[in-house]
Enzyme design. Structure first.
Site, mmCIF file in Angstrom:
data_model
loop_
_atom_site.group_PDB
_atom_site.id
_atom_site.type_symbol
_atom_site.label_atom_id
_atom_site.label_comp_id
_atom_site.label_asym_id
_atom_site.label_seq_id
_atom_site.Cartn_x
_atom_site.Cartn_y
_atom_site.Cartn_z
ATOM 1 N N PRO A 16 -4.183 -3.299 3.924
ATOM 2 C CA PRO A 16 -4.604 -3.048 2.539
ATOM 3 C C PRO A 16 -4.305 -1.605 2.156
ATOM 4 O O PRO A 16 -4.563 -0.689 2.943
ATOM 5 C CB PRO A 16 -6.125 -3.283 2.576
ATOM 6 C CG PRO A 16 -6.522 -3.174 4.000
ATOM 7 C CD PRO A 16 -5.321 -3.479 4.834
ATOM 8 N N MET A 17 -3.755 -1.398 0.969
ATOM 9 C CA MET A 17 -3.500 -0.031 0.485
ATOM 10 C C MET A 17 -3.804 0.031 -1.005
ATOM 11 O O MET A 17 -3.155 -0.646 -1.816
ATOM 12 C CB MET A 17 -2.043 0.374 0.722
ATOM 13 C CG MET A 17 -1.767 0.862 2.127
ATOM 14 S SD MET A 17 -0.057 1.420 2.300
ATOM 15 C CE MET A 17 0.811 -0.130 2.359
ATOM 16 N N GLN A 70 -9.997 -7.797 0.655
ATOM 17 C CA GLN A 70 -10.843 -6.762 1.249
ATOM 18 C C GLN A 70 -11.883 -6.307 0.230
ATOM 19 O O GLN A 70 -11.538 -5.948 -0.895
ATOM 20 C CB GLN A 70 -10.032 -5.550 1.712
ATOM 21 C CG GLN A 70 -10.928 -4.625 2.534
ATOM 22 C CD GLN A 70 -10.313 -3.283 2.840
ATOM 23 O OE1 GLN A 70 -9.991 -2.519 1.933
ATOM 24 N NE2 GLN A 70 -10.147 -2.989 4.115
ATOM 25 N N CYS A 99 -13.015 3.501 4.409
ATOM 26 C CA CYS A 99 -12.413 4.345 3.368
ATOM 27 C C CYS A 99 -13.040 5.751 3.376
ATOM 28 O O CYS A 99 -14.268 5.888 3.301
ATOM 29 C CB CYS A 99 -12.594 3.701 1.995
ATOM 30 S SG CYS A 99 -11.884 4.733 0.695
ATOM 31 N N LYS A 138 -13.031 -3.698 8.920
ATOM 32 C CA LYS A 138 -12.007 -2.664 9.163
ATOM 33 C C LYS A 138 -12.738 -1.332 9.309
ATOM 34 O O LYS A 138 -13.439 -0.885 8.401
ATOM 35 C CB LYS A 138 -10.988 -2.625 8.025
ATOM 36 C CG LYS A 138 -9.819 -1.674 8.298
ATOM 37 C CD LYS A 138 -8.638 -1.995 7.383
ATOM 38 C CE LYS A 138 -7.436 -1.103 7.605
ATOM 39 N NZ LYS A 138 -7.567 0.244 7.046
ATOM 40 N N GLY A 200 -2.578 2.305 12.476
ATOM 41 C CA GLY A 200 -2.483 3.758 12.564
ATOM 42 C C GLY A 200 -1.222 4.257 13.236
ATOM 43 O O GLY A 200 -0.982 3.990 14.410
ATOM 44 N N ASP A 201 -0.411 4.960 12.434
ATOM 45 C CA ASP A 201 0.796 5.608 12.937
ATOM 46 C C ASP A 201 1.848 4.624 13.451
ATOM 47 O O ASP A 201 2.553 4.916 14.428
ATOM 48 C CB ASP A 201 0.451 6.636 14.028
ATOM 49 C CG ASP A 201 -0.432 7.762 13.483
ATOM 50 O OD1 ASP A 201 -0.607 7.814 12.245
ATOM 51 O OD2 ASP A 201 -0.937 8.560 14.285
ATOM 52 N N ARG A 224 1.737 2.650 5.929
ATOM 53 C CA ARG A 224 2.760 3.570 5.426
ATOM 54 C C ARG A 224 4.153 3.235 5.957
ATOM 55 O O ARG A 224 5.151 3.475 5.274
ATOM 56 C CB ARG A 224 2.369 5.008 5.773
ATOM 57 C CG ARG A 224 1.151 5.494 5.006
ATOM 58 C CD ARG A 224 0.624 6.798 5.567
ATOM 59 N NE ARG A 224 0.132 6.648 6.932
ATOM 60 C CZ ARG A 224 -0.193 7.661 7.734
ATOM 61 N NH1 ARG A 224 -0.061 8.894 7.296
ATOM 62 N NH2 ARG A 224 -0.639 7.429 8.957
HETATM 63 C C1 LIG Z 1 -2.076 4.894 -0.028
HETATM 64 C C2 LIG Z 1 -3.021 4.271 0.958
HETATM 65 C C3 LIG Z 1 -4.037 3.463 0.496
HETATM 66 C C4 LIG Z 1 -4.922 2.876 1.415
HETATM 67 N N1 LIG Z 1 -5.882 2.026 0.946
HETATM 68 C C5 LIG Z 1 -6.664 1.352 1.817
HETATM 69 C C6 LIG Z 1 -7.586 0.365 1.363
HETATM 70 O O1 LIG Z 1 -7.669 0.042 0.166
HETATM 71 N N2 LIG Z 1 -8.372 -0.240 2.307
HETATM 72 C C7 LIG Z 1 -8.279 0.070 3.642
HETATM 73 O O2 LIG Z 1 -8.994 -0.508 4.458
HETATM 74 N N3 LIG Z 1 -7.405 0.978 4.087
HETATM 75 C C8 LIG Z 1 -6.585 1.601 3.223
HETATM 76 N N4 LIG Z 1 -5.658 2.482 3.687
HETATM 77 C C9 LIG Z 1 -5.532 2.687 5.145
HETATM 78 C C10 LIG Z 1 -4.477 1.752 5.751
HETATM 79 O O3 LIG Z 1 -4.833 0.398 5.596
HETATM 80 C C11 LIG Z 1 -4.230 2.054 7.233
HETATM 81 O O4 LIG Z 1 -5.362 1.718 7.999
HETATM 82 C C12 LIG Z 1 -3.874 3.524 7.464
HETATM 83 O O5 LIG Z 1 -2.946 3.961 6.495
HETATM 84 C C13 LIG Z 1 -3.269 3.747 8.859
HETATM 85 O O6 LIG Z 1 -2.117 3.008 9.004
HETATM 86 P P1 LIG Z 1 -0.601 3.628 8.902
HETATM 87 O O7 LIG Z 1 -0.553 4.791 9.843
HETATM 88 O O8 LIG Z 1 0.267 2.444 9.294
HETATM 89 O O9 LIG Z 1 -0.418 4.080 7.494
HETATM 90 C C14 LIG Z 1 -4.785 3.104 2.805
HETATM 91 C C15 LIG Z 1 -3.750 3.932 3.241
HETATM 92 C C16 LIG Z 1 -2.865 4.495 2.349
HETATM 93 C C17 LIG Z 1 -1.751 5.356 2.881
#
Ligand SMILES: Cc1cc2nc3c(=O)[nH]c(=O)nc-3n(C[C@H](O)[C@H](O)[C@H](O)COP(=O)(O)O)c2cc1C
Length: 323
Positions: A16-17, A70, A99, A138, A200-201, A224
């Site tokens: 989710p983002m 979510q 969050c 989460k 994460g990462d 990301r």
């Molecule tokens: C722009 C952005 C928005 C995000 N929004 C949410 C969200 O709405 N809910 C959530 O649980 N995590 C959110 N996250 C966290 C991601 O779901 C993820 O756990 C975190 O970015 C780590 O993963 P990554 O390293 O693959 O980016 C967000 C991350 C980014 C970068």
């Protein structure tokens, strides 16, 4: 990979983002191989108040099924009511306890709940009773480096009926800086009998498979690393199956960028599609020669005209350079 009664055909899931995982993006990522996609975090209070903008976040279509919703909030009863109301719309409910945004924390939701394990237990129990769908949580690693309690919170959530746990192993205080501590995902996997999903990462397909191997997690959530890079899902599945992968050529980038814009226009119409698409086009053209001029050109376009032409021109030019 099984979450409650939900069977997934691959362990690679779209995270989710907020501001990113709208319906066009989810559909694109689904078609690119994500086995499960999520809404951005949706306010349980907003759903409860019947706020049209909040309900709009749940707009879906059969092509993206199964799709996870979510929710965030701080009151068990409100979250339970929201879960019951949205259950007919999705295949899984995830509860956001991670969050780090100050506004969310001030309302007592998101990672603020990492400081209140008993409340987490009450929330999961209430939501579990309210919905027939699988329920996941989460988590972040904890509130800060001195309070890493994700293992304790996960155990409480599972005791109250959570069907799976998603962990982004950075404390709230770390934001997105430094590195995610994957060893916490491994420890969580050792502790729980329900599926563990690591986050994460994960920036490349190889990272996704490495996370599974190093931590033993059942699935990996990609956030990301999928921006401008939707083929990460299929490439991860290929690496897991011992097959070769190749970097995407200009034609592949072109196909995805075009399809993404078409979906945006189809679903949101203009001019919202262009507004949303600007950031995605920046990601698709990242690292490509002439990308900066392309981005500047797209940002100058005010109306709708010329966007698809600009996409075609830019990626065609790169295709020619490759051959
Ligand atoms: C722009 C952005 C928005 C995000 N929004 C949410 C969200 O709405 N809910 C959530 O649980 N995590 C959110 N996250 C966290 C991601 O779901 C993820 O756990 C975190 O970015 C780590 O993963 P990554 O390293 O693959 O980016 C967000 C991350 C980014 C970068």
């Amino acid at each position: 990979m099984i979450l409650g009664n939900l069977h997934l055909n691959s362990p690679f899931i779209l995270a989710p983002m907020a501001g990113i995982t709208d319906l066009p993006y989810r559909r694109l990522m689904k078609s690119a191989g994500a086995s499960l996609v999520f809404t951005e975090m949706v306010s349980a209070n907003g759903l409860d108040r019947h706020a049209a903008k909040t309900w709009e976040l749940l707009r879906s279509c059969p092509e993206e099924e199964p799709f996870g919703i979510q929710l965030f909030g701080s009151e068990a009863e409100v979250l339970a009511r929201a879960a019951a109301e949205v259950s007919p719309c999705g295949a899984l409910i995830d509860l956001n306890f991670g969050c780090p945004a100050p506004k969310v924390i001030r309302s007592g939701a998101g990672s603020a709940l990492m400081r209140d394990p008993q409340r987490v237990g009450r929330i999961v129990a209430a939501v579990r009773r309210a919905t027939p769908l699988p329920v996941t949580v989460k988590l972040r690693a904890g509130w800060d480096a001195a309070a890493i309690n994700c293992l304790e919170i996960a155990a409480i959530a599972c005791a109250e009926g959570a069907d799976g746990v998603i962990l982004h192993p950075r404390p709230r205080s770390q934001g997105f800086s430094g590195r995610a501590d994957w060893s916490l995902i491994r420890r969580l996997k050792e502790l729980l009998s329900v599926p563990v999903i690591g986050s994460g990462d994960v920036f490349t397909a190889a990272d996704a498979v490495r996370m599974m191997k190093e931590t033993g997690c059942d699935a990996v959530m990609i956030a990301r690393g999928g921006l401008g890079n939707p083929w990460i899902f299929q490439n991860a599945a290929r690496i897991l199956a011992g097959q070769q992968t190749a970097a995407p050529d200009a034609a592949t980038r072109h196909r995805f960028a075009r399809r993404h814009y078409q979906l945006q226009v189809e679903i949101f119409g203009l001019p919202l599609a262009l507004k949303q698409m600007r950031k995605h086009l920046a990601w698709y053209s990242r690292g490509m020669r002439g990308g900066a001029e392309f981005r500047a050109h797209i940002n100058r376009l005010e109306g709708i005209d010329g966007v698809m032409e600009a996409i075609d021109r830019f990626f065609d030019e790169h295709g020619k350079q490759e051959t």
